[in-house]
Scaffold this active site. Structure first.
Site: not given
Length: 216
Positions: A27, A33, A48, A51-53, A120, A210
């Site tokens: 990855f 962003c 957004c 977002c969980d990142t 992605e 995951h």
């Protein structure tokens, strides 16, 4: 091309979502962003909000600034297992929003090192040529510029009219996935996604395996 590629993290894991779930991959998470700053104090006004990142800065494992495509590819290559150095090499370019930085030159350099290149993206930026597997994940009211690819993966449910599944199902994608929104109503969201897929069989369910397995 950017003067440098700014990368949050580079790590080896299994793809957790969508059509390639379970496939070993490096990855390559680019920082930055265009739909959210990544800072909690700005989440409420972000395009957004779910977002969980973590994509701010370069402080993750393998993160940093890379001055050339070769430098970037060398870092990606180091993350692939040495014992199997040239077999089935796969890199997932993600973010943040990877297409703010990932360009055709970097894609060519990854190909030259034997990597299949997955991306992605939120779909707000047209994809450069050469991507081997393109996953578009529409977000809220953001306008979709990239309307074709291998996989459309929609977090579900989203409240915006522009982010309803029926808006996307005629687009030129091979696979259509609903992925339950992971918030305090995750179980309810999962049931809603299952019900939608059963009623609209073009769509398949994507789980964040995951998270279920406890891996990065």
């Amino acid at each position: 091309r950017p003067m440098t590629y700014t990368v949050r993290e580079i790590y080896y894991t299994l793809q957790g979502e969508g059509a390639r779930t379970g496939r070993p991959a490096v990855f390559l998470r680019f920082a930055g962003c265009n739909l959210w700053s990544g800072r909690e104090q700005h989440r409420a006004e972000a395009v957004c909000r779910f977002c969980d990142t973590e994509f701010v800065g370069t402080g993750g494992p393998g993160g940093g600034k890379f001055a050339t495509p070769r430098d970037l590819v060398d870092a990606v290559s180091r993350a692939w297992p040495a014992a199997d150095v040239h077999r089935n090499r796969y890199v997932v370019c993600t973010g943040g929003e990877p297409l703010l930085q990932l360009d055709a030159t970097a894609i060519e350099a990854l190909h030259a090192a034997g990597f299949e290149v997955g991306v992605e993206t939120n779909g707000t930026i047209a994809a450069p040529p050469g991507i081997d597997w393109l996953c578009v994940s529409p977000k809220g009211s953001a306008a979709l510029e990239q309307t074709s690819g291998d996989e459309l993966k929609l977090v579900y449910p989203q409240v915006e009219d522009d982010a309803q599944p029926e808006r996307f199902e005629a687009l030129a994608f091979t696979h259509f996935y609903l992925q339950p929104l992971d918030d305090e109503r995750r179980d309810e969201n999962t049931r809603a996604a299952i019900d939608y897929c059963l009623a609209h069989p073009r769509w398949q369910l994507s789980l964040q395996t995951h998270k279920l397995l406890g891996i990065d």
